[in-house]
Design a protein around this motif. Structure first.
Motif, PDB file in Angstrom:
ATOM      1  N   SER A   1      20.639  -6.551   9.682  1.00  0.00           N
ATOM      2  CA  SER A   1      20.764  -5.698   8.508  1.00  0.00           C
ATOM      3  C   SER A   1      19.612  -4.688   8.454  1.00  0.00           C
ATOM      4  N   SER A   2      18.386  -5.194   8.506  1.00  0.00           N
ATOM      5  CA  SER A   2      17.233  -4.286   8.507  1.00  0.00           C
ATOM      6  C   SER A   2      16.035  -5.028   9.067  1.00  0.00           C
ATOM      7  N   THR A   3      15.024  -4.283   9.388  1.00  0.00           N
ATOM      8  CA  THR A   3      13.812  -4.905   9.898  1.00  0.00           C
ATOM      9  C   THR A   3      12.612  -4.196   9.297  1.00  0.00           C
ATOM     10  N   ASP A   4      11.560  -4.950   9.095  1.00  0.00           N
ATOM     11  CA  ASP A   4      10.361  -4.371   8.494  1.00  0.00           C
ATOM     12  C   ASP A   4       9.189  -5.280   8.845  1.00  0.00           C
ATOM     13  N   GLU A   5       7.997  -4.850   8.416  1.00  0.00           N
ATOM     14  CA  GLU A   5       6.848  -5.727   8.601  1.00  0.00           C
ATOM     15  C   GLU A   5       6.569  -6.431   7.288  1.00  0.00           C
ATOM     16  N   GLU A   6       6.156  -7.658   7.406  1.00  0.00           N
ATOM     17  CA  GLU A   6       5.806  -8.439   6.226  1.00  0.00           C
ATOM     18  C   GLU A   6       4.695  -7.715   5.457  1.00  0.00           C
ATOM     19  N   ASP A   7       4.817  -7.688   4.143  1.00  0.00           N
ATOM     20  CA  ASP A   7       3.802  -7.040   3.329  1.00  0.00           C
ATOM     21  C   ASP A   7       2.668  -8.042   3.116  1.00  0.00           C
ATOM     22  N   VAL A   8       1.556  -7.861   3.883  1.00  0.00           N
ATOM     23  CA  VAL A   8       0.479  -8.859   3.808  1.00  0.00           C
ATOM     24  C   VAL A   8      -0.566  -8.487   2.769  1.00  0.00           C
ATOM     25  N   TYR A   9      -0.426  -7.287   2.225  1.00  0.00           N
ATOM     26  CA  TYR A   9      -1.397  -6.865   1.209  1.00  0.00           C
ATOM     27  C   TYR A   9      -0.732  -6.897  -0.155  1.00  0.00           C
ATOM     28  N   TYR A  10      -1.577  -6.858  -1.173  1.00  0.00           N
ATOM     29  CA  TYR A  10      -1.052  -6.688  -2.522  1.00  0.00           C
ATOM     30  C   TYR A  10      -0.831  -5.194  -2.725  1.00  0.00           C
ATOM     31  N   SER A  11       0.371  -4.796  -3.017  1.00  0.00           N
ATOM     32  CA  SER A  11       0.662  -3.365  -3.115  1.00  0.00           C
ATOM     33  C   SER A  11       1.055  -2.983  -4.531  1.00  0.00           C
ATOM     34  N   ARG A  12       0.722  -1.753  -4.891  1.00  0.00           N
ATOM     35  CA  ARG A  12       1.078  -1.208  -6.197  1.00  0.00           C
ATOM     36  C   ARG A  12       1.564   0.225  -5.981  1.00  0.00           C
ATOM     37  N   THR A  13       2.743   0.547  -6.515  1.00  0.00           N
ATOM     38  CA  THR A  13       3.232   1.924  -6.431  1.00  0.00           C
ATOM     39  C   THR A  13       2.787   2.673  -7.685  1.00  0.00           C
ATOM     40  N   VAL A  14       2.131   3.788  -7.485  1.00  0.00           N
ATOM     41  CA  VAL A  14       1.576   4.532  -8.622  1.00  0.00           C
ATOM     42  C   VAL A  14       2.019   5.986  -8.536  1.00  0.00           C
ATOM     43  N   GLN A  15       2.456   6.512  -9.669  1.00  0.00           N
ATOM     44  CA  GLN A  15       2.808   7.939  -9.724  1.00  0.00           C
ATOM     45  C   GLN A  15       1.533   8.739  -9.979  1.00  0.00           C
ATOM     46  N   ARG A  16       1.520   9.960  -9.501  1.00  0.00           N
ATOM     47  CA  ARG A  16       0.345  10.814  -9.705  1.00  0.00           C
ATOM     48  C   ARG A  16       0.050  10.912 -11.213  1.00  0.00           C
ATOM     49  N   GLY A  17      -1.190  10.657 -11.584  1.00  0.00           N
ATOM     50  CA  GLY A  17      -1.572  10.668 -12.999  1.00  0.00           C
ATOM     51  C   GLY A  17      -1.412   9.303 -13.656  1.00  0.00           C
ATOM     52  N   GLY A  18      -0.739   8.373 -12.965  1.00  0.00           N
ATOM     53  CA  GLY A  18      -0.495   7.041 -13.523  1.00  0.00           C
ATOM     54  C   GLY A  18      -1.619   6.075 -13.167  1.00  0.00           C
ATOM     55  N   SER A  19      -1.570   4.905 -13.808  1.00  0.00           N
ATOM     56  CA  SER A  19      -2.631   3.911 -13.584  1.00  0.00           C
ATOM     57  C   SER A  19      -2.039   2.591 -13.129  1.00  0.00           C
ATOM     58  N   THR A  20      -2.893   1.801 -12.502  1.00  0.00           N
ATOM     59  CA  THR A  20      -2.504   0.428 -12.148  1.00  0.00           C
ATOM     60  C   THR A  20      -3.747  -0.436 -12.240  1.00  0.00           C
ATOM     61  N   ILE A  21      -3.546  -1.761 -12.178  1.00  0.00           N
ATOM     62  CA  ILE A  21      -4.720  -2.639 -12.233  1.00  0.00           C
ATOM     63  C   ILE A  21      -4.876  -3.337 -10.888  1.00  0.00           C
ATOM     64  N   SER A  22      -6.098  -3.721 -10.606  1.00  0.00           N
ATOM     65  CA  SER A  22      -6.367  -4.410  -9.342  1.00  0.00           C
ATOM     66  C   SER A  22      -5.713  -5.789  -9.375  1.00  0.00           C
ATOM     67  N   PRO A  23      -5.077  -6.209  -8.292  1.00  0.00           N
ATOM     68  CA  PRO A  23      -4.454  -7.543  -8.280  1.00  0.00           C
ATOM     69  C   PRO A  23      -5.496  -8.659  -8.312  1.00  0.00           C
ATOM     70  N   PHE A  24      -6.784  -8.319  -8.010  1.00  0.00           N
ATOM     71  CA  PHE A  24      -7.832  -9.359  -7.995  1.00  0.00           C
ATOM     72  C   PHE A  24      -8.660  -9.373  -9.279  1.00  0.00           C
ATOM     73  N   ASP A  25      -8.540  -8.319 -10.071  1.00  0.00           N
ATOM     74  CA  ASP A  25      -9.329  -8.243 -11.302  1.00  0.00           C
ATOM     75  C   ASP A  25      -8.542  -7.421 -12.323  1.00  0.00           C
ATOM     76  N   SER A  26      -7.940  -8.126 -13.284  1.00  0.00           N
ATOM     77  CA  SER A  26      -7.043  -7.437 -14.210  1.00  0.00           C
ATOM     78  C   SER A  26      -7.779  -6.467 -15.131  1.00  0.00           C
ATOM     79  N   SER A  27      -9.125  -6.552 -15.183  1.00  0.00           N
ATOM     80  CA  SER A  27      -9.862  -5.614 -16.043  1.00  0.00           C
ATOM     81  C   SER A  27     -10.136  -4.294 -15.320  1.00  0.00           C
ATOM     82  N   MET A  28      -9.866  -4.275 -14.024  1.00  0.00           N
ATOM     83  CA  MET A  28     -10.150  -3.068 -13.247  1.00  0.00           C
ATOM     84  C   MET A  28      -8.926  -2.143 -13.246  1.00  0.00           C
TER      85      MET A  28
END
Lengths: 115, 767
Positions: B596-623
């Motif tokens: 069906s499809s092939t890909d590489e395992e996502d070994v990192y914590y990833s966050r999709t962010v739009q330009r101007g948008g914010s996200t928090i660090s997966p290791f520190d929710s206050s960041m």
């Protein structure tokens, strides 16, 4: 007797064939969200074709966006024969095609008819 | 230039041969027949020469020819190079014409021996006129500069390489399936010309004996060719099944069904001298359906209603195809109508308790199937004519119709064999019916106990058991006494086995979707699937990176590894993947794995962010990290290894109300499959977290809506190695082997029958 059977069968057969084909060969008119539930399978089969009555919302050089009757905006990739009049924003048309899944998905239209 | 002249010459030879044979017929002058024969033989020789020339052009990579340029390339191995001969319309028309002419060479002395030469060959040469005219319209020897003259090409412009063969066709089956199918199509002409000759000669019975072996041959070869196509779709193309009711599949099935009906009604006429007009009409119908199917699939009228691709042949070829079909439909219909009163001699009524009656009903049911499939296949064209959206009927149309027709055909088949020609002894019939009926009830009960509970499947299974029991019961007697007589029983047995295969696979196949991580056993149904790794194959092709993905399938202590193929190719601008299933073949079931499809395992914590948008660090929710903008490659300059660099400029609020800025970077490689991103890690000051950029999705219309994927990793831990992930559809197809065994058995039965009727045709008195 055989002749009678064959003639009677033939008289009934042709209209029946057309009627059954009509039942299975008329695309449903659906919204984009409904069309998206009938996406192509992984086995290479095409998803069943549907009609989405669409209002052309935006046309850029490369892409066309429409809204369906529920106001949902979706991308249309039209690969059919070019219509006599070019698409214009605000125009209401009936696109025949199917949804390609993905993120975001899009409606692959192969035919277009006037509303 | 020689090739182009030769094609025109071939049309002249076909026309000349037809005219001479017609003169021979009308003037009853053997002198004209001799010239017609000579021209016909020369035509066949010319077609062989044209075919040899095309093969030489392909093998020598003569890309100055449009056809060679369009379908072949330097990378193709020899067997695929030769297969490009018939991969396009021009070549496949040449193959069809060549096979018709070769069959014609064998047919000429046969027809002469039976006193049918001039009448039959005049019609046969006329068929070749149309076929060679099609070659004139779709000439495989057209030069590249002629075809692309509008683009300013001259004779000096010769492409260095060809476009190549569609990667879907890169397998051994293309070397076998089309030639067999076209042989079947070509052989379908013979019963038509003998029927027409019979009408011309007002000889309404003898042609049956003469044409029967050829009709059986055409039915066997076409049927085998059709199922080879099904096997190819199943084994290589990964379409999941062997039959999809696609217009291209149906276009071969329709003439086959008509010719199967013809074979049975010919047998009736042979024994009873009845069904004279029916046989004439069916012989015309079978050939017209070959032409109609060719028109549907070659004229471009079906457009995009098929998984096969259709090429618009151009207006000239379109009109020739239409003219070809209409001409022979008109000839056939007019001839039958003109002789209809003549053919009423020996007309007799069949009583319902006779084999001829049941065979006629069986032929009618098969014709009903042909009519339904024709209407369904033509539906997009019909809809277009009435101004409605051009849409193919769903496969349910065909499946539901045949859930009714198929059991009826099987039961009628069994009953017809239990009855006798002319009259059936009631006691004998009842005794046989009790045995067969009792066995059927018992076997259907066993089938139900074995797990088939669906009512429609049980009805079909009961009908198939009935046919199977009767054919074994009666066929066994003939195998012991006169094997040549057992052909029909063996063929019917094959059909019954095929039906069992269809029941089990269509009703009881299990399908699962699974995402397999390399080296990790994954439970899928009763099986454990382990993706073992991949290996690149066919490295000499520059348009693709083709990989085999190895998956171990285990159940209990049994395990086997299958290799599925998944790749993208420049051939279709990498718009969709090409795939081949991995299959573990088995008598009781096939294990079928479609990539069906092939890909590489996502070994990192990833966050999709739009330009101007914010996200928090997966290791520190206050960041909180805010994506300010993306830098452009020019701003970053090239990386040390020459790759492009881009960054996501991220702002992080500090405790003193100020903000610090860091750049999450990425290295971009551009390949045929699109850009790929490799994150470059930047430590976030005061933390053990690093951030990188793993993807950018630009929004050209509104750059403020562009998004990036930020990846985070813990610097205190070793970076995990990304494993390959392979998504598959895994299915278990019970007893699908019966489909293939059934087809082989059916063809074997036809072979027995051909031998028998060739012997009988030799005994037919000559004129």
């Amino acid at each position: 007797m055989l002749r009678r059977i064959v003639v009677i069968a033939l008289v009934f057969l042709l209209p029946t064939a057309f009627y059954v084909a009509y039942r299975y060969g008329t695309p449903n008119e659906v919204t984009y969200a409904q069309a998206a539930t009938k996406v192509a399978t992984a086995e290479g089969d095409q998803a069943p074709k549907v009609i989405v009555v669409s209002t052309v919302a935006e046309i850029t050089q490369r892409e066309m966006y429409c809204t369906d009757k529920e106001g949902e905006r979706f991308k249309v990739d039209f690969t059919g024969t070019a219509p006599e009049k070019a698409f214009t924003p605000g125009q209401i048309v009936r696109f025949v095609g199917h949804v390609h899944s993905g993120s975001p998905g899009y409606f692959h239209a192969t035919q277009v008819y006037a509303q | 230039m020689i090739g182009q002249i030769l094609i025109h010459l071939l049309f002249g030879l076909a026309a000349g041969s037809a005219v001479m044979y017609w003169l021979a017929w009308f003037k009853n002058d053997d002198g004209y027949a001799r010239i017609g024969r000579l021209l016909f033989t020369t035509l066949s020789g010319g077609l062989i020469l044209a075919a040899v020339m095309l093969v030489i052009n392909i093998v020598q990579h003569r890309f100055d020819y449009t056809y060679v340029y369009s379908y072949s390339s330097r990378e193709l191995p020899l067997h695929l190079l030769i297969a490009t001969f018939y991969s396009g319309q021009e070549g496949s028309f040449l193959l069809w014409t060549l096979l018709v002419s070769v069959i014609g060479v064998a047919l000429t002395p046969y027809a002469r021996r039976h006193g049918y030469e001039t009448a039959a060959m005049s019609m046969y040469a006329l068929i070749l006129c149309f076929l060679t005219l099609l070659l004139v319209a779709k000439n495989p020897f057209a030069y590249y500069y002629q075809s692309f003259a509008a683009q300013g090409m001259t004779a000096l412009d010769v492409p260095a390489n060809g476009r190549g063969l569609n990667p879907l066709l890169h397998n051994a089956w293309i070397t076998i399936h089309p030639p067999i199918l076209f042989t079947g199509f070509a052989a379908m002409s013979v019963s038509f010309v003998f029927a027409m000759a019979g009408l011309l000669k007002r000889d309404y019975h003898k042609w049956i004996n003469i044409a029967l072996p050829w009709t059986l041959f055409a039915t066997a070869v076409l049927g085998f060719g059709i199922m080879l196509g099904g096997f190819w779709a199943y084994e290589t193309l990964g379409w999941g099944g062997f039959w999809g009711w696609d217009p291209v599949e149906n276009s071969s099935l329709i003439p086959w069904l008509v010719t199967v009906a013809l074979v049975h009604s010919m047998l009736v006429q042979r024994r009873t001298h009845g069904l004279v007009k029916t046989n004439m009409a069916l012989a015309v119908g079978a050939f017209v359906m070959v032409l109609y199917s060719t028109f549907l699939t070659r004229s471009g009228v079906l457009g995009d209603t098929s998984v096969h691709s259709f090429v618009d042949p151009g207006k000239f070829a379109f009109w020739i195809l239409l003219g070809f079909m209409l001409t022979f439909t008109t000839i056939g219909v007019v001839m039958v109508l003109r002789r209809r009163s003549d053919m009423n001699i020996n007309r007799e009524e069949f009583t319902p308790t006779t084999r001829e009656f049941m065979l006629s009903i069986g032929a009618s049911l098969i014709m009903a199937s042909a009519i339904f499939v024709t209407v369904g296949t033509s539906w997009p064209v019909i809809m277009e004519i009435v101004g409605q959206p051009k849409v193919a009927v769903s496969t349910d149309f065909y499946n539901n119709i045949h859930r009714i027709l198929m059991p009826a055909v099987l039961i009628v088949n069994g009953l017809s064999l239990l009855m006798q020609w002319r009259s059936t002894l009631r006691a004998t019939f009842l005794r046989r019916v009790y045995i067969a009926g009792g066995s059927t009830v018992a076997l259907t009960a066993v089938t139900a106990l074995a797990g088939i509970h669906d009512a429609k499947s049980l009805v079909l299974a009961a009908a198939a058991w009935f046919s199977l029991v009767v054919n074994i019961q009666l066929g066994w007697q003939f195998i012991r006494t006169s094997p040549a007589m057992a052909g029909a029983y063996i063929s019917h047995l094959g059909i019954a086995l095929l039906v069992f295969g269809v029941i089990t696979t269509s009703t009881y196949s299990e399908q699962f979707h699974a995402v397999l991580t390399q080296g990790v056993p994954t439970k899928v149904g009763e099986y454990t699937l382990t993706f073992m790794g991949k290996e690149q194959v066919e490295k000499h092709f520059k348009d693709r990176e083709k990989f085999k993905y190895f998956v171990k399938i285990a159940k209990g202590d049994q395990e086997q590894t299958v290799a599925a193929v998944l790749y993208w190719s420049d051939f279709n601008q990498r718009q969709s993947a090409f795939l081949e299933p991995g299959i573990r073949w088995g008598l009781s079931n096939d294990l079928y794995l479609t990539p069906s499809s092939t890909d590489e395992e996502d070994v990192y914590y990833s966050r999709t962010v739009q330009r101007g948008g914010s996200t928090i660090s997966p290791f520190d929710s206050s960041m909180v990290l805010t994506l300010q903008r993306f830098t452009m490659p020019m701003e970053e300059g090239p990386a040390a290894d020459g790759r492009m660099q881009m960054s996501a400029v991220i702002q992080m609020p500090q405790t003193n109300n100020s903000a610090s800025e860091i750049r999450a970077r990425t290295l971009i490689s551009t390949g045929a499959g699109g850009p790929s991103f490799e994150p470059v890690w930047t430590a976030i000051p005061g933390t053990t977290t690093a951030v990188g950029l793993t993807n950018i999705t630009r929004n050209n219309d509104d750059p403020t809506k562009s998004t990036g994927v930020l990846a985070f990793k813990d610097l205190t831990k070793p970076t995990p190695v990304a494993r390959q992930v392979f998504a598959v559809d895994f299915s278990v197809k019970p007893l699908i082997s019966l489909v293939w065994i059934g087809v082989i058995t059916m063809v074997l039965g036809f072979a027995f029958s051909i031998v028998r009727y060739v012997r009988l045709a030799k005994q037919t008195p000559n004129v």
